[in-house]
Design an enzyme around this catalytic site. Structure first.
Site, mmCIF file in Angstrom:
data_model
loop_
_atom_site.group_PDB
_atom_site.id
_atom_site.type_symbol
_atom_site.label_atom_id
_atom_site.label_comp_id
_atom_site.label_asym_id
_atom_site.label_seq_id
_atom_site.Cartn_x
_atom_site.Cartn_y
_atom_site.Cartn_z
ATOM 1 N N GLY A 49 0.753 -1.263 0.000
ATOM 2 C CA GLY A 49 0.000 0.000 0.000
ATOM 3 C C GLY A 49 0.775 1.301 0.000
ATOM 4 O O GLY A 49 0.160 2.368 0.068
ATOM 5 N N TRP A 51 2.389 3.043 -2.264
ATOM 6 C CA TRP A 51 2.125 3.993 -3.353
ATOM 7 C C TRP A 51 0.781 4.685 -3.121
ATOM 8 O O TRP A 51 0.649 5.897 -3.288
ATOM 9 C CB TRP A 51 2.136 3.298 -4.730
ATOM 10 C CG TRP A 51 3.511 3.034 -5.257
ATOM 11 C CD1 TRP A 51 4.658 2.900 -4.528
ATOM 12 C CD2 TRP A 51 3.884 2.881 -6.635
ATOM 13 N NE1 TRP A 51 5.726 2.663 -5.374
ATOM 14 C CE2 TRP A 51 5.280 2.647 -6.653
ATOM 15 C CE3 TRP A 51 3.186 2.902 -7.843
ATOM 16 C CZ2 TRP A 51 5.986 2.443 -7.849
ATOM 17 C CZ3 TRP A 51 3.885 2.697 -9.025
ATOM 18 C CH2 TRP A 51 5.271 2.472 -9.033
ATOM 19 N N ASP A 66 -5.408 -5.169 -6.043
ATOM 20 C CA ASP A 66 -4.399 -6.222 -5.881
ATOM 21 C C ASP A 66 -5.104 -7.578 -5.763
ATOM 22 O O ASP A 66 -6.268 -7.638 -5.378
ATOM 23 C CB ASP A 66 -3.533 -5.983 -4.629
ATOM 24 C CG ASP A 66 -2.138 -6.606 -4.757
ATOM 25 O OD1 ASP A 66 -1.156 -5.861 -4.954
ATOM 26 O OD2 ASP A 66 -2.020 -7.853 -4.694
ATOM 27 N N ASP A 77 -7.839 -10.109 -9.742
ATOM 28 C CA ASP A 77 -6.682 -10.422 -10.586
ATOM 29 C C ASP A 77 -6.797 -9.569 -11.841
ATOM 30 O O ASP A 77 -7.805 -9.645 -12.547
ATOM 31 C CB ASP A 77 -6.731 -11.922 -10.937
ATOM 32 C CG ASP A 77 -5.540 -12.366 -11.766
ATOM 33 O OD1 ASP A 77 -4.925 -11.521 -12.463
ATOM 34 O OD2 ASP A 77 -5.230 -13.567 -11.720
ATOM 35 N N ASP A 97 2.699 -1.054 -10.240
ATOM 36 C CA ASP A 97 3.949 -1.583 -9.678
ATOM 37 C C ASP A 97 3.816 -3.105 -9.630
ATOM 38 O O ASP A 97 4.477 -3.778 -8.866
ATOM 39 C CB ASP A 97 4.148 -1.006 -8.267
ATOM 40 C CG ASP A 97 5.571 -1.171 -7.740
ATOM 41 O OD1 ASP A 97 6.504 -1.299 -8.563
ATOM 42 O OD2 ASP A 97 5.747 -1.178 -6.505
ATOM 43 N N LYS A 137 5.958 -0.520 -13.899
ATOM 44 C CA LYS A 137 7.186 -1.312 -13.700
ATOM 45 C C LYS A 137 7.260 -2.448 -14.720
ATOM 46 O O LYS A 137 6.253 -3.023 -15.087
ATOM 47 C CB LYS A 137 7.155 -1.913 -12.299
ATOM 48 C CG LYS A 137 8.271 -2.938 -12.086
ATOM 49 C CD LYS A 137 8.660 -3.086 -10.662
ATOM 50 C CE LYS A 137 7.721 -3.979 -9.887
ATOM 51 N NZ LYS A 137 8.034 -3.876 -8.442
HETATM 52 C C1 LIG Z 1 5.978 -4.878 -5.668
HETATM 53 S S1 LIG Z 1 4.344 -5.191 -5.072
HETATM 54 C C2 LIG Z 1 3.620 -3.581 -5.072
HETATM 55 C C3 LIG Z 1 4.089 -2.666 -3.965
HETATM 56 C C4 LIG Z 1 3.220 -1.411 -3.860
HETATM 57 N N1 LIG Z 1 3.453 -0.506 -4.991
HETATM 58 C C5 LIG Z 1 3.494 -0.643 -2.585
HETATM 59 O O1 LIG Z 1 4.071 0.445 -2.692
HETATM 60 O O2 LIG Z 1 3.128 -1.080 -1.498
HETATM 61 C C6 LIG Z 1 3.554 -5.984 -6.450
HETATM 62 C C7 LIG Z 1 2.120 -6.396 -6.225
HETATM 63 O O3 LIG Z 1 1.546 -6.896 -7.448
HETATM 64 C C8 LIG Z 1 0.507 -7.797 -7.091
HETATM 65 N N2 LIG Z 1 0.094 -8.619 -8.219
HETATM 66 C C9 LIG Z 1 0.803 -9.561 -8.870
HETATM 67 N N3 LIG Z 1 0.065 -10.142 -9.841
HETATM 68 C C10 LIG Z 1 -1.156 -9.537 -9.813
HETATM 69 C C11 LIG Z 1 -2.350 -9.702 -10.577
HETATM 70 N N4 LIG Z 1 -2.425 -10.617 -11.560
HETATM 71 N N5 LIG Z 1 -3.422 -8.922 -10.295
HETATM 72 C C12 LIG Z 1 -3.343 -8.003 -9.284
HETATM 73 N N6 LIG Z 1 -2.241 -7.815 -8.527
HETATM 74 C C13 LIG Z 1 -1.157 -8.562 -8.785
HETATM 75 C C14 LIG Z 1 1.149 -8.601 -5.966
HETATM 76 O O4 LIG Z 1 0.156 -9.234 -5.186
HETATM 77 C C15 LIG Z 1 1.935 -7.526 -5.209
HETATM 78 O O5 LIG Z 1 1.203 -7.047 -4.097
#
Ligand SMILES: C[S@@+](CC[C@H](N)C(=O)[O-])C[C@H]1O[C@@H](n2cnc3c(N)ncnc32)[C@H](O)[C@@H]1O
Length: 181
Positions: A49, A51, A66, A77, A97, A137
């Site tokens: 969270g 961002w 997420d 998803d 991200d 990203k």
């Molecule tokens: C690097 S983290 C993000 C960190 C966030 N920007 C923060 O500042 O707290 C990447 C996120 O992408 C989510 N994610 C991965 N695949 C996903 C999908 N298919 N749909 C939604 N979220 C997804 C993961 O669950 C993870 O929480």
């Protein structure tokens, strides 16, 4: 296995953010001023969270998406068709991200990262206002070159950045799309 918290993580927690990732968005914000007070922002792959927390601090409103379930977040998803049921029609900014759970096979991880980022771009091109902004990203690979070209099709200005706050060894970078066509 002991989790040793690095310097950025400790700094993030002490400043009240949920993750060190916030410093990457802060560095991007400093250069491009992507988020303005009053903006409607979509944050994709938003858990835990940081961002979204920063967007609120800047005076924006945020929809946080997420697969992970978190209070106040939209749990979906992004690869599923359902995603559009949860979104508004017009955002000023789309942030992604999103990152795959890496499996350790570099070429597959890179492809998974590309698929997610491509999906984030597709979502951004549907829900962003004209002249809207995009931050996304992606893992550096032959796929990411292709991705940057695809972002150029949707945005008039495109910048590629490896912000301070990214772990030195990580292969990720960010594509910033300015002024959606
Ligand atoms: C690097 S983290 C993000 C960190 C966030 N920007 C923060 O500042 O707290 C990447 C996120 O992408 C989510 N994610 C991965 N695949 C996903 C999908 N298919 N749909 C939604 N979220 C997804 C993961 O669950 C993870 O929480």
């Amino acid at each position: 296995m002991g989790m040793k918290r690095d310097k950025f993580t400790r700094k993030a927690f002490s400043e009240g953010y949920s993750a060190r990732s916030v410093y990457k968005l802060k560095a991007i914000q400093k250069r491009f001023e992507v988020i303005k007070s009053g903006d409607f922002v979509l944050d994709i792959g938003a858990a835990p969270g940081s961002w979204s927390e920063y967007v609120l601090e800047l005076g924006g409103e945020v929809d946080s998406v997420d697969v992970v379930k978190l209070k106040g977040f939209i749990q979906v998803d992004i690869m599923s068709d359902d995603i559009y049921d949860f979104l508004k029609e017009e955002y000023d900014v789309v942030l992604s991200d999103v990152a795959p759970k890496t499996i350790g096979v570099r070429s597959l991880d890179n492809e998974l990262s590309y698929d997610l980022s491509k999906r984030a771009l597709e979502i951004a091109s549907k829900v962003l206002k004209r002249n809207g902004k995009f931050v996304c990203k992606i893992f550096q690979s032959e796929f990411s070159d292709k991705f940057v070209k695809e972002v150029r099709v949707v945005f008039k200005g495109v910048k590629v950045v490896k912000p301070e706050g990214s772990k030195k060894r990580s292969k990720e970078f960010y594509v910033v799309g300015l002024r959606k066509k």
